[in-house]
Design a protein around this motif. Structure first.
Motif, PDB file in Angstrom:
ATOM      1  N   ARG A 153      -7.801   2.217   5.721  1.00 51.58           N
ATOM      2  CA  ARG A 153      -7.218   3.357   5.103  1.00 51.58           C
ATOM      3  C   ARG A 153      -7.637   4.647   5.766  1.00 51.58           C
ATOM      4  N   ARG A 154      -6.626   5.476   6.364  1.00 43.48           N
ATOM      5  CA  ARG A 154      -6.834   6.752   6.855  1.00 43.48           C
ATOM      6  C   ARG A 154      -5.822   7.803   6.303  1.00 43.48           C
ATOM      7  N   SER A 155      -5.704   8.784   7.055  1.00 46.64           N
ATOM      8  CA  SER A 155      -4.647   9.993   6.363  1.00 46.64           C
ATOM      9  C   SER A 155      -3.349   9.354   6.794  1.00 46.64           C
ATOM     10  N   SER A 156      -3.050   9.084   7.647  1.00 47.28           N
ATOM     11  CA  SER A 156      -1.470   8.843   7.932  1.00 47.28           C
ATOM     12  C   SER A 156      -0.760   8.310   6.792  1.00 47.28           C
ATOM     13  N   CYS A 157      -1.215   7.572   5.669  1.00 47.95           N
ATOM     14  CA  CYS A 157      -0.497   6.755   4.742  1.00 47.95           C
ATOM     15  C   CYS A 157      -0.503   7.776   3.418  1.00 47.95           C
ATOM     16  N   GLY A 158      -1.405   8.851   3.524  1.00 45.42           N
ATOM     17  CA  GLY A 158      -1.445   9.596   2.178  1.00 45.42           C
ATOM     18  C   GLY A 158      -2.774   9.528   1.726  1.00 45.42           C
ATOM     19  N   CYS A 159      -3.668   8.616   2.472  1.00 52.79           N
ATOM     20  CA  CYS A 159      -5.105   8.363   1.578  1.00 52.79           C
ATOM     21  C   CYS A 159      -5.829   9.870   2.177  1.00 52.79           C
ATOM     22  N   GLU A 160      -7.119  10.054   1.423  1.00 54.61           N
ATOM     23  CA  GLU A 160      -7.783  10.854   1.445  1.00 54.61           C
ATOM     24  C   GLU A 160      -8.546  10.660   2.774  1.00 54.61           C
ATOM     25  N   PRO A 161      -8.997  11.427   3.668  1.00 50.66           N
ATOM     26  CA  PRO A 161      -9.654  11.064   4.810  1.00 50.66           C
ATOM     27  C   PRO A 161     -11.074  10.818   4.404  1.00 50.66           C
ATOM     28  N   SER A 162     -11.386   9.668   5.151  1.00 49.31           N
ATOM     29  CA  SER A 162     -12.908   8.978   4.979  1.00 49.31           C
ATOM     30  C   SER A 162     -13.971   9.674   5.750  1.00 49.31           C
ATOM     31  N   HIS A 164       0.664  -1.169  -0.029  1.00 48.79           N
ATOM     32  CA  HIS A 164      -0.052  -0.022  -0.097  1.00 48.79           C
ATOM     33  C   HIS A 164       0.863   1.279   0.048  1.00 48.79           C
ATOM     34  N   LEU A 165       1.851   1.185   0.770  1.00 51.44           N
ATOM     35  CA  LEU A 165       2.912   2.506   0.769  1.00 51.44           C
ATOM     36  C   LEU A 165       3.659   2.581  -0.602  1.00 51.44           C
ATOM     37  N   LEU A 166       3.925   1.334  -1.131  1.00 51.03           N
ATOM     38  CA  LEU A 166       4.612   1.342  -2.218  1.00 51.03           C
ATOM     39  C   LEU A 166       3.507   2.125  -3.649  1.00 51.03           C
ATOM     40  N   ASP A 167       2.400   1.471  -3.564  1.00 55.51           N
ATOM     41  CA  ASP A 167       1.392   1.982  -4.276  1.00 55.51           C
ATOM     42  C   ASP A 167       1.146   3.502  -4.295  1.00 55.51           C
ATOM     43  N   HIS A 168       1.493   4.059  -3.279  1.00 61.68           N
ATOM     44  CA  HIS A 168       1.422   5.386  -3.117  1.00 61.68           C
ATOM     45  C   HIS A 168       2.652   6.287  -3.658  1.00 61.68           C
ATOM     46  N   GLY A 169       3.635   5.375  -4.220  1.00 64.35           N
ATOM     47  CA  GLY A 169       4.626   6.063  -4.895  1.00 64.35           C
ATOM     48  C   GLY A 169       5.995   6.586  -4.126  1.00 64.35           C
ATOM     49  N   TYR A 170       6.028   6.031  -2.753  1.00 60.67           N
ATOM     50  CA  TYR A 170       7.234   6.372  -1.747  1.00 60.67           C
ATOM     51  C   TYR A 170       8.337   5.787  -2.563  1.00 60.67           C
ATOM     52  N   ASP A 171       9.652   6.438  -2.403  1.00 58.78           N
ATOM     53  CA  ASP A 171      10.628   5.906  -3.071  1.00 58.78           C
ATOM     54  C   ASP A 171      11.455   5.399  -2.042  1.00 58.78           C
ATOM     55  N   SER A 172      11.326   5.403  -0.699  1.00 59.38           N
ATOM     56  CA  SER A 172      11.964   4.763   0.409  1.00 59.38           C
ATOM     57  C   SER A 172      11.187   4.554   1.433  1.00 59.38           C
ATOM     58  N   ILE A 173      11.405   3.393   2.064  1.00 60.94           N
ATOM     59  CA  ILE A 173      10.255   3.043   3.234  1.00 60.94           C
ATOM     60  C   ILE A 173      11.145   1.892   4.179  1.00 60.94           C
ATOM     61  N   GLY A 174      10.839   2.493   5.435  1.00 58.30           N
ATOM     62  CA  GLY A 174      11.312   1.755   6.550  1.00 58.30           C
ATOM     63  C   GLY A 174      10.395   0.922   6.982  1.00 58.30           C
ATOM     64  N   VAL A 197       2.790  14.778   8.830  1.00 57.29           N
ATOM     65  CA  VAL A 197       2.188  13.285   8.258  1.00 57.29           C
ATOM     66  C   VAL A 197       1.045  13.515   7.756  1.00 57.29           C
ATOM     67  N   PRO A 198       1.009  13.150   6.358  1.00 54.44           N
ATOM     68  CA  PRO A 198       1.579  12.288   5.704  1.00 54.44           C
ATOM     69  C   PRO A 198       2.610  13.128   4.527  1.00 54.44           C
ATOM     70  N   PRO A 209      -2.418  12.664  12.423  1.00 59.04           N
ATOM     71  CA  PRO A 209      -3.766  12.446  11.781  1.00 59.04           C
ATOM     72  C   PRO A 209      -4.095  11.017  12.105  1.00 59.04           C
ATOM     73  N   PRO A 210      -5.311  10.533  11.684  1.00 52.03           N
ATOM     74  CA  PRO A 210      -5.884   9.072  11.914  1.00 52.03           C
ATOM     75  C   PRO A 210      -4.780   8.260  11.288  1.00 52.03           C
ATOM     76  N   LEU A 211      -4.854   6.922  11.910  1.00 48.37           N
ATOM     77  CA  LEU A 211      -3.755   6.247  11.621  1.00 48.37           C
ATOM     78  C   LEU A 211      -4.313   5.067  10.598  1.00 48.37           C
ATOM     79  N   THR A 212      -3.661   4.715   9.588  1.00 42.51           N
ATOM     80  CA  THR A 212      -3.803   3.836   8.584  1.00 42.51           C
ATOM     81  C   THR A 212      -3.218   2.381   9.253  1.00 42.51           C
TER      82      THR A 212
END
Length: 335
Positions: free
Chosen positions: A326-335, A170-180, A267-268, A287-290
């Motif tokens: 899915r919530r805001s902390s990962c970059g998704c739109e708030p539901s 899911h984080l990769l689908d957001h296009g982030y180029d570095s993930i820990g 964040v995010p 923000p609310p946590l994914t």
């Protein structure tokens, strides 16, 4: 405190008859005598000894629960769900906290055997806990994590590797180029499964996106907000800090949120975060946590059902469905 003998004397019966009334047998009692006994018991405010009754029947109607850290909200929510399920079956849940101490977990196991609980639900600190004493005493054990089937006990869990893979993907689908990945300490089965899922998501992403480079790193931390905050605060201050972090528990994710605040990161917008467990508090973070949400109620209801209706020599191993919330902390739109 009134005794059964006091009730018998007031009602003009024997103590055996009092026992028959409150245990519904094994012998019948006439309606008139039953009414006299109940009236005497009410007058004396008599309370039958539930433990003595249970032991005479060979059952205590109690189930033991051992968790690694009751201060962790996940285990608090789990205990509450298990208690509700136990009460629905007229059972008492007895909670023991091993507090991250293997010796304490061993003592709790011995204590539950001494108290003759009807079964034990275990979240062990060990990948391969010693359950031989329970087998000798014919006390059923159910674990809430993967375990070698050779132990002969039931297990209820989710597929941690698949869940970790989905969270990372899911984080990769957001296009982030570095993930820990903030994992637990040591080479436990759980830590290995989270790592396997993390690496599987990265490998799949690389296959589907040739030429795209994603920098990945894993760091360990104790399963607590404070420990995660200390590790993440230093990590996020580094010049090559990750753009996103997958935390293998919600508790760690809350620590990462704090670390982002300390480092002046949004964040995010500056740092994306995903947690794991799906505790109620995640909805009210800022923000609310994914998070990967475990079906705590379903698992708890099934655990109590299996122990109350225990069938000897018939262990079950069931995987439950999880949900990526899915919530805001990962970059998704708030539901």
């Amino acid at each position: 405190m009134a005794t059964g003998r006091d009730v018998a004397q007031l009602a003009g019966t024997s103590t055996a008859v009092v026992s028959y009334v409150f245990n519904n047998g094994p012998r019948n009692v006439s309606p008139e005598t039953r009414e006299r006994v109940l009236a005497a018991a009410a007058e004396l405010n008599y309370q039958p000894n539930a433990l003595a009754r249970a032991l005479s029947a060979g059952k205590t109607s109690s189930i033991g629960l051992i968790v690694p850290n009751i201060a962790n909200p996940y285990f608090g929510e789990l205990a509450r769900a298990l208690e509700d399920a136990a009460l629905a079956h007229n059972h008492l849940l007895i909670i023991a906290d091993s507090a991250g101490n293997p010796e304490q977990e061993t003592r709790h196991c011995a204590s539950f055997l001494g108290r003759r609980v009807d079964g034990v639900i275990l979240v062990s600190l060990f990948d391969n806990p010693d359950l031989s004493a329970f087998r000798r005493e014919n006390v059923p054990v159910l674990v809430l994590h993967p375990i070698d089937h050779a132990h002969g006990v039931s297990s209820l869990t989710i597929d941690y590797e698949a869940a970790a893979r989905d969270a990372t993907a899911h984080l990769l689908d957001h296009g982030y180029d570095s993930i820990g990945m903030l994992n637990g300490l040591g080479e436990t089965a759980g830590a290995q499964q989270h790592r396997a899922g993390f690496e599987a998501a990265l490998a799949r992403h690389a296959e589907r996106n040739p030429g795209v480079t994603v920098r990945a790193e894993e760091r360990p931390a104790e399963i607590s907000r404070a420990a995660a905050a200390r590790i993440a605060t230093a990590w996020l201050a580094e010049p090559d800090r990750p753009r996103a972090i997958y935390s293998t528990t919600d508790e760690q994710a809350f620590g990462v949120l704090y670390a982002a605040h300390v480092n002046g990161l949004r964040v995010p917008e500056d740092l994306a975060i995903v947690g794991f467990d799906g505790t109620e508090q995640t909805e009210f973070a800022v923000p609310p946590l994914t998070t990967i949400a475990q079906p705590i109620r379903q698992i708890s209801n099934r655990a109590i059902e299996l122990l109350v209706r225990y069938v000897p020599d018939s262990p079950v191993h069931e995987l439950f469905a999880y949900t990526l919330t899915r919530r805001s902390s990962c970059g998704c739109e708030p539901s």
